[in-house]
Design a protein around this motif. Sequence first.
Motif, PDB file in Angstrom:
ATOM      1  N   VAL A  41       0.863  -1.180   0.000  1.00 28.78           N
ATOM      2  CA  VAL A  41       0.000   0.000   0.000  1.00 28.78           C
ATOM      3  C   VAL A  41       0.898   1.228   0.000  1.00 28.78           C
ATOM      4  O   VAL A  41       1.728   1.405   0.897  1.00 28.78           O
ATOM      5  N   LEU A  42       0.728   2.072  -1.041  1.00 24.21           N
ATOM      6  CA  LEU A  42       1.544   3.283  -1.184  1.00 24.21           C
ATOM      7  C   LEU A  42       0.712   4.513  -0.868  1.00 24.21           C
ATOM      8  O   LEU A  42      -0.407   4.666  -1.370  1.00 24.21           O
ATOM      9  N   GLY A  43       1.266   5.413  -0.056  1.00 23.35           N
ATOM     10  CA  GLY A  43       0.618   6.679   0.228  1.00 23.35           C
ATOM     11  C   GLY A  43       1.152   7.777  -0.659  1.00 23.35           C
ATOM     12  O   GLY A  43       1.843   7.533  -1.649  1.00 23.35           O
ATOM     13  N   GLY A  57      -5.250   9.368  -3.452  1.00 21.35           N
ATOM     14  CA  GLY A  57      -4.056   8.940  -4.182  1.00 21.35           C
ATOM     15  C   GLY A  57      -3.370   7.726  -3.594  1.00 21.35           C
ATOM     16  O   GLY A  57      -2.271   7.358  -4.038  1.00 21.35           O
ATOM     17  N   VAL A  58      -3.981   7.105  -2.600  1.00 22.36           N
ATOM     18  CA  VAL A  58      -3.409   5.896  -2.028  1.00 22.36           C
ATOM     19  C   VAL A  58      -3.607   4.746  -3.013  1.00 22.36           C
ATOM     20  O   VAL A  58      -4.683   4.591  -3.604  1.00 22.36           O
ATOM     21  N   VAL A  59      -2.565   3.945  -3.204  1.00 18.80           N
ATOM     22  CA  VAL A  59      -2.586   2.873  -4.200  1.00 18.80           C
ATOM     23  C   VAL A  59      -2.245   1.551  -3.534  1.00 18.80           C
ATOM     24  O   VAL A  59      -1.352   1.482  -2.676  1.00 18.80           O
ATOM     25  N   LEU A  72       1.828 -12.009 -11.661  1.00 26.13           N
ATOM     26  CA  LEU A  72       0.676 -11.232 -12.140  1.00 26.13           C
ATOM     27  C   LEU A  72       0.500 -10.080 -11.156  1.00 26.13           C
ATOM     28  O   LEU A  72       0.385 -10.290  -9.950  1.00 26.13           O
ATOM     29  N   VAL A  73       0.492  -8.837 -11.672  1.00 22.71           N
ATOM     30  CA  VAL A  73       0.450  -7.639 -10.826  1.00 22.71           C
ATOM     31  C   VAL A  73      -0.805  -6.832 -11.127  1.00 22.71           C
ATOM     32  O   VAL A  73      -1.102  -6.552 -12.300  1.00 22.71           O
ATOM     33  N   ARG A  74      -1.540  -6.454 -10.073  1.00 23.94           N
ATOM     34  CA  ARG A  74      -2.697  -5.576 -10.207  1.00 23.94           C
ATOM     35  C   ARG A  74      -2.476  -4.343  -9.342  1.00 23.94           C
ATOM     36  O   ARG A  74      -2.138  -4.465  -8.164  1.00 23.94           O
ATOM     37  N   VAL A  75      -2.695  -3.159  -9.948  1.00 34.28           N
ATOM     38  CA  VAL A  75      -2.504  -1.890  -9.243  1.00 34.28           C
ATOM     39  C   VAL A  75      -3.821  -1.118  -9.272  1.00 34.28           C
ATOM     40  O   VAL A  75      -4.385  -0.899 -10.348  1.00 34.28           O
TER      41      VAL A  75
END
Length: 376
Positions: free
Chosen positions: A48-50, A121-123, A111-114
């Motif tokens: 989880v990216l802020g 804007g948190v991803v 397999l990558v899901r974003v």
Amino acid sequence: MSWIFGNSNKENAKRNYGDEQANSSISSGLLPQSVQDLLKLFDAENIVLGNGDVILEHSDGISTLNIIREQYLNNEFLLRLVRATRRSGKSQEVTMELPRGPIGAGTHDLLVRVSLLGTDGVVVILIFDDSEMRRLDAIRRDFVANISHELKTPIGALSILSEAVLGASDDPEAIKRFATRMQTEASRLSELVQEIINLSRLQDDDPLKRAQQFSISETIKEAIDQSRLNAEARKVEIVYNDNDSAIVNGDRDQITMAIHNLVENAINYSSDGTRVAIGVTEADGICEISISDQGIGIPEKDLERIFERFYRVDAARSRITGGTGLGLSIVKHVVTNHGGDISVWSVEGAGSTFTIRLPLINDTNNLSNTAVEATK
């Protein structure tokens, strides 16, 4: 009607306020428990990216992929996916490869899901290693085909010898001779089955997912102890100067087995009264373990194939020493799964040197920028 409308506004206000609180807590680095619980439901690793691409949370298995450094994502390809998700507001899904280590051909196929999480804007990045199942299926099909061929030889020999014993019931010497041959073939069969079990376990296992730090020196000494009786019987001296301090990450038992297989090969393919030397060097974040012998050497035409399953350079000598043709294949599999590689130098009549290269424990942060996008 106005009362219902008014209540609806109040409910919307409450929901909006709740969303704002949730987004605020996420962006401040405190993931709500409900979000953490939701992420645990996925059979995937997660990050989880802020704001500022600071990592707020990540699952334990992410450390084995070597894609984070301190609190930041250390992979340019993944960072581009994150930026594309923020710009478009749409989820991104790709497959990609990551190297298992700074050297060697081993890769993680992912397999990558974003996706965006909230409106600040948190991803969240979900990483599935589901390609492992496809790889294992391919390996098993190839493996079964090889096994069926290899098992035919000792089983066929036992069948013929048993018939010979029945036909020589009045000849004690012949029975003794045939029974001795049967013991030899049974031993070969048992050894082959054990090697098959070992290789099967390795193919179903990823040592980096439960990796621990361990000393290469202690591992080598354990492998030498396992080969000591064979060396003494052949009057082969094993030389190892225990003066290294290399620490690597992975499965200690697997690395011990790999080194032991190489030491056993060095002893079995050497003349009596010769020497096997083991050396360790460290350079540029890599640990090199070399096992050298003064044996018969390997013909140049065979060097490219010696790591293939069931390949034998000298089938007659393999029968004498009990070789199954799986030992070097197991070694290569172990080393590749640890993010390393193995090479061989050999001259017929002069001996051979096998060199294992493994990443040292402090050199796992710069691996991920060589990730390759496969498909979108």
